[in-house]
Design a protein around this motif. Structure first.
Motif, mmCIF file in Angstrom:
data_model
loop_
_atom_site.group_PDB
_atom_site.id
_atom_site.type_symbol
_atom_site.label_atom_id
_atom_site.label_comp_id
_atom_site.label_asym_id
_atom_site.label_seq_id
_atom_site.Cartn_x
_atom_site.Cartn_y
_atom_site.Cartn_z
ATOM 1 N N GLY A 92 0.809 -1.205 0.000
ATOM 2 C CA GLY A 92 0.000 0.000 0.000
ATOM 3 C C GLY A 92 0.843 1.255 0.000
ATOM 4 O O GLY A 92 0.477 2.277 -0.573
ATOM 5 N N ASP A 93 2.001 1.201 0.654
ATOM 6 C CA ASP A 93 2.903 2.354 0.713
ATOM 7 C C ASP A 93 3.888 2.390 -0.446
ATOM 8 O O ASP A 93 4.158 3.433 -1.008
ATOM 9 N N LEU A 94 4.431 1.225 -0.785
ATOM 10 C CA LEU A 94 5.514 1.191 -1.764
ATOM 11 C C LEU A 94 5.071 0.719 -3.139
ATOM 12 O O LEU A 94 5.828 0.809 -4.096
ATOM 13 N N GLY A 95 3.874 0.172 -3.224
ATOM 14 C CA GLY A 95 3.357 -0.292 -4.505
ATOM 15 C C GLY A 95 3.749 -1.727 -4.808
ATOM 16 O O GLY A 95 4.473 -2.381 -4.060
ATOM 17 N N GLU A 96 3.256 -2.194 -5.933
ATOM 18 C CA GLU A 96 3.496 -3.573 -6.359
ATOM 19 C C GLU A 96 4.974 -3.848 -6.610
ATOM 20 O O GLU A 96 5.414 -4.994 -6.553
ATOM 21 N N VAL A 97 5.749 -2.805 -6.854
ATOM 22 C CA VAL A 97 7.161 -2.973 -7.168
ATOM 23 C C VAL A 97 7.930 -3.635 -6.016
ATOM 24 O O VAL A 97 8.968 -4.258 -6.234
ATOM 25 N N VAL A 98 7.407 -3.577 -4.803
ATOM 26 C CA VAL A 98 8.095 -4.139 -3.643
ATOM 27 C C VAL A 98 7.922 -5.659 -3.538
ATOM 28 O O VAL A 98 8.726 -6.334 -2.893
ATOM 29 N N LYS A 99 6.908 -6.209 -4.177
ATOM 30 C CA LYS A 99 6.606 -7.644 -4.029
ATOM 31 C C LYS A 99 7.799 -8.567 -4.277
ATOM 32 O O LYS A 99 8.015 -9.496 -3.506
ATOM 33 N N PRO A 100 8.586 -8.355 -5.326
ATOM 34 C CA PRO A 100 9.709 -9.283 -5.549
ATOM 35 C C PRO A 100 10.756 -9.255 -4.425
ATOM 36 O O PRO A 100 11.563 -10.165 -4.316
ATOM 37 N N TYR A 101 10.728 -8.236 -3.584
ATOM 38 C CA TYR A 101 11.744 -8.086 -2.542
ATOM 39 C C TYR A 101 11.258 -8.529 -1.169
ATOM 40 O O TYR A 101 12.033 -8.546 -0.216
ATOM 41 N N LEU A 102 9.986 -8.873 -1.028
ATOM 42 C CA LEU A 102 9.440 -9.225 0.282
ATOM 43 C C LEU A 102 10.118 -10.447 0.880
ATOM 44 O O LEU A 102 10.464 -10.465 2.057
ATOM 45 N N LYS A 103 10.302 -11.488 0.085
ATOM 46 C CA LYS A 103 10.937 -12.707 0.603
ATOM 47 C C LYS A 103 12.401 -12.453 0.955
ATOM 48 O O LYS A 103 12.901 -12.986 1.951
ATOM 49 N N ALA A 104 13.086 -11.637 0.182
ATOM 50 C CA ALA A 104 14.487 -11.316 0.480
ATOM 51 C C ALA A 104 14.589 -10.553 1.799
ATOM 52 O O ALA A 104 15.466 -10.828 2.624
ATOM 53 N N GLY A 105 13.681 -9.613 2.002
ATOM 54 C CA GLY A 105 13.669 -8.869 3.268
ATOM 55 C C GLY A 105 13.389 -9.776 4.444
ATOM 56 O O GLY A 105 14.024 -9.677 5.502
ATOM 57 N N TYR A 106 12.440 -10.694 4.271
ATOM 58 C CA TYR A 106 12.117 -11.658 5.334
ATOM 59 C C TYR A 106 13.332 -12.526 5.639
ATOM 60 O O TYR A 106 13.676 -12.751 6.798
ATOM 61 N N SER A 107 14.010 -13.001 4.591
ATOM 62 C CA SER A 107 15.193 -13.839 4.779
ATOM 63 C C SER A 107 16.287 -13.089 5.524
ATOM 64 O O SER A 107 16.964 -13.659 6.386
ATOM 65 N N ALA A 108 16.452 -11.824 5.204
ATOM 66 C CA ALA A 108 17.475 -11.018 5.890
ATOM 67 C C ALA A 108 17.173 -10.926 7.378
ATOM 68 O O ALA A 108 18.070 -11.057 8.218
ATOM 69 N N VAL A 109 15.922 -10.724 7.718
ATOM 70 C CA VAL A 109 15.549 -10.663 9.134
ATOM 71 C C VAL A 109 15.716 -12.034 9.782
ATOM 72 O O VAL A 109 16.210 -12.148 10.905
ATOM 73 N N TYR A 110 15.349 -13.077 9.069
ATOM 74 C CA TYR A 110 15.440 -14.440 9.599
ATOM 75 C C TYR A 110 16.869 -14.755 10.047
ATOM 76 O O TYR A 110 17.088 -15.372 11.083
ATOM 77 N N TYR A 111 17.853 -14.323 9.255
ATOM 78 C CA TYR A 111 19.253 -14.602 9.567
ATOM 79 C C TYR A 111 19.920 -13.512 10.408
ATOM 80 O O TYR A 111 21.060 -13.673 10.828
ATOM 81 N N ASP A 112 19.241 -12.433 10.650
ATOM 82 C CA ASP A 112 19.804 -11.336 11.448
ATOM 83 C C ASP A 112 19.883 -11.772 12.911
ATOM 84 O O ASP A 112 18.874 -12.156 13.504
ATOM 85 N N PRO A 113 21.060 -11.723 13.533
ATOM 86 C CA PRO A 113 21.180 -12.138 14.938
ATOM 87 C C PRO A 113 20.285 -11.327 15.880
ATOM 88 O O PRO A 113 19.868 -11.823 16.922
ATOM 89 N N ARG A 114 19.959 -10.106 15.514
ATOM 90 C CA ARG A 114 19.082 -9.290 16.373
ATOM 91 C C ARG A 114 17.657 -9.829 16.382
ATOM 92 O O ARG A 114 16.867 -9.479 17.253
ATOM 93 N N ALA A 115 17.323 -10.682 15.442
ATOM 94 C CA ALA A 115 15.971 -11.239 15.366
ATOM 95 C C ALA A 115 15.883 -12.609 16.032
ATOM 96 O O ALA A 115 14.849 -13.263 15.967
ATOM 97 N N ALA A 116 16.943 -13.032 16.686
ATOM 98 C CA ALA A 116 16.969 -14.369 17.290
ATOM 99 C C ALA A 116 15.825 -14.575 18.282
ATOM 100 O O ALA A 116 15.332 -15.681 18.438
#
Length: 154
Positions: free
Chosen positions: A3-27
């Motif tokens: 809603g904020d960034l538009g459809e263009v963000v969709k291809p990057y959602l999984k990459a962003g999730y993966s980055a958080v998944y492996y981020d030690p601060r998200a342990a």
């Protein structure tokens, strides 16, 4: 987020999730799906379980919100991060600018609990946006707008 960034963000959602998944601060984050689940998900058909505040909430929605707020506050790591000053700002904004929503939340006895849940969701989205490369000030601005509803409608 779309809603904020538009459809263009969709291809990057999984990459962003993966980055958080492996981020030690998200342990300490609870409830993260494993990456196989995320990889198998169809971004175009994912729907949120967050209740739509444009309709009346059901007692089941209220029970789910109460349980989520209790889980957040019971988690020592998350509870320590909860900003109670921001919490009061959220509640005050909802009372002033979103009176109908606030009445509905109060009717179900979940006004403050919903603020706890939404603040937690805001911080999780903020972390995802930052992990995806967004500057911290922009990430927080978008996450607040998406989850906290601090400004008047319109």
């Amino acid at each position: 987020m779309t809603g904020d960034l538009g459809e263009v963000v969709k291809p990057y959602l999984k990459a962003g999730y993966s980055a958080v998944y492996y981020d030690p601060r998200a342990a300490g984050f609870e409830g993260l799906d494993d990456l196989a689940t995320v990889d198998a998900a169809d971004v175009d058909t994912i729907t949120s379980e967050e209740p739509d505040m444009s309709d009346n909430l059901t007692p089941e929605d209220a029970a789910r919100i109460k349980a989520e707020a209790e889980r957040i506050l019971a988690s020592e790591e998350i509870a320590d991060m909860h900003n109670w000053i921001l919490h009061e700002r959220i509640v005050t904004a909802w009372q002033m600018y979103h009176e109908e929503m606030w009445r509905e939340l109060q009717r179900l006895g979940i006004g403050k609990e919903f603020a706890v849940v939404q603040q937690n969701r805001m911080w999780r989205e903020n972390d995802l946006l930052e992990a995806g490369g967004m500057p911290p000030n922009e990430a927080q601005k978008i996450a607040e707008r998406e989850h906290l509803m601090l400004a008047p409608d319109g």
